[in-house]
Design a protein around this motif. Structure first.
Motif, short mmCIF file in Angstrom:
data_model
loop_
_atom_site.label_atom_id
_atom_site.label_comp_id
_atom_site.label_asym_id
_atom_site.label_seq_id
_atom_site.Cartn_x
_atom_site.Cartn_y
_atom_site.Cartn_z
N ILE A 240 0.84 -1.21 0.00
CA ILE A 240 0.00 0.00 0.00
C ILE A 240 0.87 1.25 0.00
O ILE A 240 0.64 2.20 -0.77
CB ILE A 240 -0.96 -0.02 1.21
CG1 ILE A 240 -2.05 -1.08 1.00
CG2 ILE A 240 -1.60 1.35 1.41
CD1 ILE A 240 -3.00 -1.22 2.18
N LEU A 244 0.92 3.85 -3.19
CA LEU A 244 0.32 5.17 -2.94
C LEU A 244 1.35 6.28 -2.86
O LEU A 244 0.98 7.46 -2.89
CB LEU A 244 -0.49 5.14 -1.65
CG LEU A 244 -1.69 4.18 -1.59
CD1 LEU A 244 -2.54 4.48 -0.36
CD2 LEU A 244 -2.53 4.27 -2.85
N ARG A 253 -7.51 6.54 -0.74
CA ARG A 253 -7.16 5.48 -1.68
C ARG A 253 -6.98 4.12 -1.00
O ARG A 253 -6.93 3.10 -1.71
CB ARG A 253 -5.88 5.84 -2.43
CG ARG A 253 -5.95 7.20 -3.13
CD ARG A 253 -4.69 7.49 -3.91
NE ARG A 253 -4.66 8.88 -4.36
CZ ARG A 253 -5.20 9.33 -5.48
NH1 ARG A 253 -5.85 8.49 -6.26
NH2 ARG A 253 -5.11 10.61 -5.82
N ALA A 254 -6.87 4.08 0.30
CA ALA A 254 -6.71 2.80 1.00
C ALA A 254 -7.61 2.82 2.23
O ALA A 254 -7.57 3.76 3.03
CB ALA A 254 -5.26 2.58 1.41
N ARG A 268 -2.15 1.53 12.83
CA ARG A 268 -1.74 2.91 12.50
C ARG A 268 -0.27 3.12 12.86
O ARG A 268 0.47 3.76 12.10
CB ARG A 268 -2.61 3.91 13.24
CG ARG A 268 -2.15 5.35 13.00
CD ARG A 268 -3.12 6.37 13.48
NE ARG A 268 -2.66 7.71 13.13
CZ ARG A 268 -3.40 8.80 13.21
NH1 ARG A 268 -4.66 8.72 13.64
NH2 ARG A 268 -2.92 9.97 12.88
N PHE A 271 1.79 1.63 10.08
CA PHE A 271 1.81 2.48 8.89
C PHE A 271 2.71 3.69 9.08
O PHE A 271 3.45 4.09 8.16
CB PHE A 271 0.38 2.94 8.56
CG PHE A 271 -0.34 2.05 7.58
CD1 PHE A 271 -0.04 2.11 6.23
CD2 PHE A 271 -1.30 1.18 8.01
CE1 PHE A 271 -0.70 1.30 5.32
CE2 PHE A 271 -1.97 0.36 7.12
CZ PHE A 271 -1.68 0.41 5.77
N LEU A 280 2.56 10.39 3.11
CA LEU A 280 1.19 9.87 3.13
C LEU A 280 0.50 10.27 4.43
O LEU A 280 1.11 10.22 5.51
CB LEU A 280 1.20 8.35 2.98
CG LEU A 280 1.71 7.81 1.64
CD1 LEU A 280 1.77 6.29 1.68
CD2 LEU A 280 0.84 8.28 0.49
N ILE A 282 -2.39 9.64 7.20
CA ILE A 282 -3.09 8.48 7.76
C ILE A 282 -4.10 8.97 8.78
O ILE A 282 -3.80 9.83 9.63
CB ILE A 282 -2.09 7.51 8.42
CG1 ILE A 282 -1.01 7.10 7.42
CG2 ILE A 282 -2.80 6.29 8.97
CD1 ILE A 282 0.15 6.36 8.02
N ASP A 314 -4.94 9.89 2.97
CA ASP A 314 -4.74 8.90 1.91
C ASP A 314 -5.12 7.50 2.38
O ASP A 314 -5.53 6.67 1.57
CB ASP A 314 -3.28 8.90 1.45
CG ASP A 314 -2.84 10.24 0.92
OD1 ASP A 314 -3.32 10.62 -0.16
OD2 ASP A 314 -2.03 10.92 1.58
N ILE A 315 -4.94 7.25 3.66
CA ILE A 315 -5.20 5.92 4.24
C ILE A 315 -6.10 6.11 5.45
O ILE A 315 -5.81 6.92 6.33
CB ILE A 315 -3.88 5.24 4.66
CG1 ILE A 315 -2.94 5.12 3.45
CG2 ILE A 315 -4.15 3.88 5.27
CD1 ILE A 315 -1.53 4.67 3.82
#
Length: 665
Positions: A240, A244, A253-254, A268, A271, A280, A282, A314-315
């Motif tokens: 991912i 991304l 997008r995720a 989290r 990520f 990105l 989150i 984005d996530i």
């Protein structure tokens, strides 16, 4: 006087009457005692037989010795027999005719069955008796109705690993040099089995297949069944972030859907650590904060109607209930730009409805039906609403028609579904509800036989593989002795840094309180400073999110030695220093057992799993293990009374204090 005497004198019997009575007596004496076959076939009541006998005797007597009529009487015409007698006579005639017919049939059969006839005519064939067919095996029944993609799953050896290279070549991992360096900085030098098989599939060499939008060549969906602690989270975090990272504009997008808030916080953190320096954004949605606050954190513009949606992240990592709240109540919250939909712990999420979250999410991913262009009055320009960029599949939302380049082309959603679980569902109906696109299955399972499909059979029949570094034991005990045996394990077998699972929050609170009283009684009787008191805390849904976070951080810092909890954190939680898992209450099925013991022996580390089994539960628990072909892996441990004797006084004192507390409350 003479007349009276004459009247009382009995009437003398005639000679004919005497002859009749004498013959009747002789016939009764000579009557055979057994019935002939002809008599058996004749079914006549006793009354009819007596009347028939009397009528025949009267007829015989009349023929042999006719009685002349007395003087003065005229000869009488013989009376016609009664209707009942005629019926009996007719039945006798019918029986005689049937006997004659039977005799004729027997004679014909004798002729047919003669030696001469037997030689000329073949004998009748003999057929075997009907029997029940053999029942199909359990393996055949388990594969009935399953998706062919699941039957043909790719079986991966759990011992497989792949080192992460630091040079220019990716070494077959599909990871960029920047990502490989980041993993090395975090101390990750090798990829586990689930990562080595999944990363090349999700990160192909062709850069066109790594694009954010693939409307004409959508990617295949993925289902992964792997043991707990095998690195499933990292298996979807890496691809991912890699895909991304090429994005220019922030879009949602995720989407990662998880069953519990604690698991959301853990994913989290993963990520953020892996994606550090990639830019990105989150976000999370779990309901721990107010709904309006979460909206402000997720959506950039909530006032304008934007056809392409608006997103600050984005996530998004969320629980299914809160996801539905935002999908229905947050303006400009759109899933049309999704590139990945991750459903972690899929078997649990699919078993619970959560307001039909899956149906609503799948509907939000699909393209809406095409709408016709609004016709405006003559002289007026068409009114185009303000809209942001929309996904290629959602072009029908725009006020002008979406005309395809080729008449046969058809746009599909670019969203790729990724399902992960240690106990992947075997229900064909639930798998069909996911609307998977040409799914690819990966099963991390050691081969137990020579059959090619033994791995998928083990998954479908719930024969799960455990880490090779895990040691499993069970103790069968009386119900009243179970707390004392648990205290014995803590002190005699050094069961510390442990997770203890109970069946409910009430059991969790009661066990923690009893353990505190036990430790206090033990510390008072011992010499000062010679006994270190264990720190035990409860971790359940009764606590607030802040309290649970604080307790979990103290447990990770080893300020708390034992954490007693329900099945709230039995899925997905990764705490590196957990060396023991104790099932204080027996798990209800094999799936819960797998998720419980999976909290230890993670990432190649050693771990012990203990299960306290009450005597009335022993047969059930053994059957659960036997059906999963796992009974021989669990060693049975016996604890004698002499081993418990030193702790018994402290236990009785703690029980008395606990009784007083519950009596007052």
């Amino acid at each position: 006087m003479t007349g009276a005497a004459t009247a009382e004198k009995p009437k003398e019997k005639t000679k004919a009457k005497q002859r009749y009575l004498r013959r009747k007596k002789e016939r009764r004496k000579n009557k055979p005692k057994t019935k002939t076959p002809e008599d058996k076939n004749l079914v006549v009541g006793p009354k009819e037989l007596e009347e028939e006998s009397n009528s025949e005797e009267d007829k015989t007597d009349a023929e042999e010795s006719p009685i002349e009529p007395e003087i003065g009487e005229s000869a009488k015409v013989p009376e016609r027999p009664s209707k009942k007698r005629r019926k009996v006579a007719k039945d006798v005639e019918d029986v005689e005719m049937e006997d004659a017919e039977m005799k004729t049939v027997e004679d014909s059969l004798d002729v047919q069955l003669s030696p001469q006839a037997e030689t000329n005519q073949p004998t009748l064939p003999s057929f075997p008796l009907p029997v029940h067919p053999d029942a199909p095996s359990k393996s055949v029944l388990a594969l009935q109705g399953l998706d062919q993609a699941l039957v043909g799953a790719e079986i991966v050896n759990p011992t497989q690993s792949l080192p992460i290279p630091l040079d220019e070549a990716d070494g077959g991992t599909g990871l960029s040099k920047k990502m490989r360096k980041r993993l090395t900085d975090l101390g990750i030098t090798d990829l586990f089995a689930v990562q080595t098989s999944l990363l090349p599939f999700l990160l192909p060499d062709n850069p066109l297949q790594r694009a954010l939008y693939l409307p004409y060549n959508p990617p295949r969906d993925v289902c992964v069944s792997a043991p707990t602690g095998s690195g499933k989270t990292l298996a979807y975090v890496l691809p991912i972030i890699e895909i991304l990272s090429s994005r220019i504009v922030t879009r949602l997008r995720a989407l990662i859907v998880l069953p519990t808030r604690d698991l959301v916080a853990q994913v989290r953190e993963t990520f953020e650590e892996i994606g550090k320096g990639r830019g990105l954004k989150i976000g999370t949605a779990t309901g721990q904060q107010s709904f309006s606050h979460e909206q402000s954190q997720l959506i950039a513009d909530r006032t304008t109607d934007l056809k392409g949606g608006s997103s600050k992240v984005d996530i998004l990592i969320c629980t299914p209930g809160r996801l539905i709240d935002h999908l229905n109540g947050t303006p400009n919250f759109s899933l049309q730009h999704l590139r990945f939909l991750v459903i972690d712990e899929a078997d649990r999420l699919l078993a619970q409805s959560f307001q039909d979250w899956l149906v609503q999410v799948l509907a939000a991913i699909r393209s809406p039906p095409t709408r016709s262009l609004d016709v405006n009055p003559i002289g007026q320009l068409p009114s185009f609403p303000v809209h942001d960029a929309v996904a290629p599949t959602f072009m029908s939302l725009l006020p002008y028609p979406d005309i395809p380049t080729f008449p046969t082309e058809r746009k599909e959603s670019s969203c790729q579904k990724l399902l992960f679980s240690a106990t992947l569902t075997r229900d064909p109906g639930k798998i069909a509800a996911l609307d998977l696109r040409d799914p690819k299955y990966f099963v991390i399972q050691g081969s137990k036989g020579h059959e090619a499909d033994s791995g998928i059979l083990d998954v479908v029949m719930e024969k799960f593989s455990m880490p090779s570094t895990l040691t499993e034991r069970m103790v069968v005990c009386e119900t009243s002795q179970k707390p004392l045996i648990f205290f014995h394990l803590v002190h005699a077998h050094q069961v510390t840094n442990a997770l203890v699972f109970t069946k409910s929050t009430e059991s969790t609170t009661r066990l923690v309180r009893l353990f505190d009283y036990f430790e206090e009684a033990r510390a008072k009787t011992a010499m000062a400073g010679s006994v270190k008191q264990m720190v035990v805390r409860a971790y359940s849904s009764d606590l607030s999110p802040g309290e649970r976070k604080s307790i979990l951080e103290k447990f990770k810092a080893q300020e708390i030695q034992i954490l007693v909890c329900s099945d709230l954190i039995s899925r997905g939680i990764d705490i590196s220093h957990v060396s023991h898992v104790v099932s204080y209450d027996v798990p209800i099925d094999m799936r819960k057992y797998v998720h419980r013991v999976g909290r230890t022996a993670r990432a190649g580390r050693a771990g012990d799993a203990w299960t306290l089994v009450e005597e009335q539960e022993a047969r059930y628990f053994k059957n659960v293990l036997r059906e999963a072909d796992h009974l021989d892996k669990v060693k049975k441990v016996k604890i004698h009374e002499k081993d418990l004797a030193p702790l018994t006084p402290f236990y009785e004192t703690a029980l008395g204090q606990l009784k007083e507390v519950y009596t007052r409350t």
